[in-house]
Scaffold this active site. Sequence first.
Site, PDB file in Angstrom:
ATOM      1  N   GLU A 143      -7.689   5.547  -7.409  1.00 53.42           N
ATOM      2  CA  GLU A 143      -7.469   6.994  -7.485  1.00 53.42           C
ATOM      3  C   GLU A 143      -8.709   7.688  -8.058  1.00 53.42           C
ATOM      4  OE1 GLU A 143      -3.945  10.053  -8.857  1.00 53.42           O
ATOM      5  OE2 GLU A 143      -4.549   8.492 -10.256  1.00 53.42           O
ATOM      6  N   ALA A 283      -4.773   4.736 -17.829  1.00 53.64           N
ATOM      7  CA  ALA A 283      -3.921   3.833 -17.066  1.00 53.64           C
ATOM      8  C   ALA A 283      -3.870   4.344 -15.636  1.00 53.64           C
ATOM      9  CB  ALA A 283      -2.522   3.761 -17.668  1.00 53.64           C
ATOM     10  N   ASN A 286      -0.629   2.326 -10.036  1.00 56.65           N
ATOM     11  CA  ASN A 286      -0.501   1.541  -8.811  1.00 56.65           C
ATOM     12  C   ASN A 286       0.930   1.028  -8.668  1.00 56.65           C
ATOM     13  OD1 ASN A 286      -3.516   1.511  -8.756  1.00 56.65           O
ATOM     14  ND2 ASN A 286      -3.232   0.093 -10.443  1.00 56.65           N
ATOM     15  N   GLU A 319       3.292   6.296 -16.720  1.00 55.64           N
ATOM     16  CA  GLU A 319       2.943   5.555 -15.507  1.00 55.64           C
ATOM     17  C   GLU A 319       4.183   5.135 -14.729  1.00 55.64           C
ATOM     18  OE1 GLU A 319      -0.101   5.752 -14.675  1.00 55.64           O
ATOM     19  OE2 GLU A 319      -0.624   6.550 -16.638  1.00 55.64           O
TER      20      GLU A 319
END
Length: 792
Positions: A143, A283, A286, A319
């Site tokens: 990203e 972080a 994914n 996350e």
Amino acid sequence: MSSAATQKPAEERELLPTNVAPVHYDLLLAPDLDALTYTGEVRINVRIVEETSTIVLHSNELELLEATISSDGAAALTASKIVLQKEDETAHVHFGQALPAGSEATLFIAFRGVLNDLMVGFYRSKYTDAQGAEKYLATTQFEPTDARRAFPCWDEPMQKATFAVTLRVREGLTALSNMDVAAEAAAADGLKEVRFSTTPVMSTYLLAFVVGELDFIEARTSGKHNGRQIPCRVYTTPGKSAQGRFALDVAVQVLEYFADVFGIAYALPKLDQIAIGDFEAGAMENWGLVTYREVALLVDDASTSSRARQQVAYVVSHELAHQWFGNLVTMEWWSELWLNEGFATWVGTLAVDHVFPEYHVWTQFLVDDLQRALALDALRSSHPIQVPVRRSAEISQIFDAISYSKGASAIRMLSSYIGLDSFFRGVRAYLKKHQYANASTRDLWDALSEASGVDVTAFMAIWTGTIGYPILSVTELSGGSQIEVRQNRYLSAGSAADAEDQTLWWVPLRITTSDAPSQATDDVLSTRSATYNVSAEAQWYKLNRDTVGIYRVKYPPGAVANLATAVAAGKLDVNDRIGVIADAASLASSGHSNTTDFLTLLRAYRDETEFVVWQEIVLRLDALQSAWADEPTAIGQICALARSLYSPLAQRLGWDAASGEDSLASRLRALAIRAAGFAGDQAVIDEALRRVSAFFAGDRSVFNTDTLRAAFAVAVRAGGRAEFDQVKAYYLDPANPVDQQLAALSSLGFTTDTALLEELFVFALGDRVRNQDLHQAILAVNTHGSNRARLW
């Protein structure tokens, strides 16, 4: 269709041509951790939307060795040429004949690349093993637009596809990717091939793979809301896996919590989290393989500070929120980044509050997020929450406090207005409708409008599409029984010019008074000014109860005095005490009120007991001191005021933890020590120096996990060579917990010795400090007036 990047007129987005669309990737990668290179092959099933003889996809810093395409059983065509366009990071693959519209084909590309040291794409991370040997693992950070650094692909969030990843690695190494392992087989030359199950439809930036020597610990969720138990693991480099227990415990609870509030089960068969030594971001979400800096995932029960422990809980929750909001439903383009990050910031905080109510994270949110967003958004150079993004190079500029913290604050304001039940009904409908697809801000507003019966779009579009926020100026009328409230754009540089002051925000006023301090009106200001009733008999009134709204309030002097009296008497809730002092300080700084008014108000906080309120006070006085750094007389006066506030607090709390105290009490003690020491409290300075000396002589009992950071900072600032070298050595010792190492590193910048400062610059720019931690080493230098010029 031109092979040049296409553009969307609304934002003139530079996108890949849409004549070919990816459907599925079969990706084989073979990393070499000795040579720090890798080879790869990718087979991409594509749909030919329009006839073309050229396929354009993304590729950056890769050597493309060959390319072929086969379709409908016909013989494969070999590319006649491959042209790499470095400026727009694309590869133009030319074939000798046209590919017919409506057909399906498989594009094959062989390539090779370098495991770089830039912390982007497919890169290397260095660590030291138990024998002191330097080793590497290979990991990814894609990203926003660096999947193209790892393999050729359509690297845009709208170009979703499925992925089947195979990693060819040395025997003895662990290979991870988003999905569970489907098969593992031996290969030649001491290698093995690890093949992973095929992913759901997803964007390229969420793909991930890691290869290295790894340890792990494992647990499973309860399955109460997911309908099945989800296996969760935390991976680390060898010897650190036990430090992943806290994060693992958080994850198994939060995965079930989100499945409940979102109304949709977690989509993948497993969840892995891994701590990476070299990692640029905090972080990365994914899907199914979340990567973290070590400090954001690892907790040493004996040594990690309560501040760092809470941060781990928050980062994990943030996350995991993305596993739904961002991964399952993805923004259509990077101009919608706030949909990912603003929502994850808000709901991540909600999850921490659910698991750890004793942290009082919503109160901390006011300082850590709302005030941070207000500070940045008061600049003329700010940007809207939802900002047009034209090309890839612009994306990184919007990963900031506007997208994250102002976005989260806007959601907090909205959810407070329509109610959490209505809000989550809308969120569940939004996720269900757009799962495995892309969505926009308007899609979310539509879902929330339908769920709440309120036209959310009508007022929230102003907040997401417009730069800045208002200052509400209050004038008392009719003997105090009415107030006129007027809105103008707030700027930290002073009053806004007419051309800058055209927006009329939708502002929930939430007026409360001493007559009913637990209640707030539902009045909304959406015009330039309006008049509202308040009780003339009330001892005080306040706008923005609970500090939910995104605005500043300027009261008349009498109202400020009444609020000061209420603060001193303990009549205002903690969130309101924070809002009052934050607004007063900001208005003084911007010239909307006098600095003396702010300093007078401060005296009402002498008996304050809450950590977060003191945190806001310290931040504001630090900023005032920084502004007057070149004026010794003013600095002396500010330090005297600071001592009058901080010294009694430090004396009352002492240095040693009280039995049964919570984490916020411990953090308050550390804050008081640092603040009093920096203000020149000689007793605190002497005790800090004494305890630091004892600590490095072997008595580790002199500090708890929170006071160590404060004492290091005070000792380095007041001490000399001995303290500097001791704290530096503590940072360099890998046996110490990573958060405490970073506490030591950040303390070095507080030195006032010019020779040590020069030494620090050389040290920080050398190879003993990871690139991602460079700011930790030098950030504190800016807090001391005589050092600031040298830093810049």
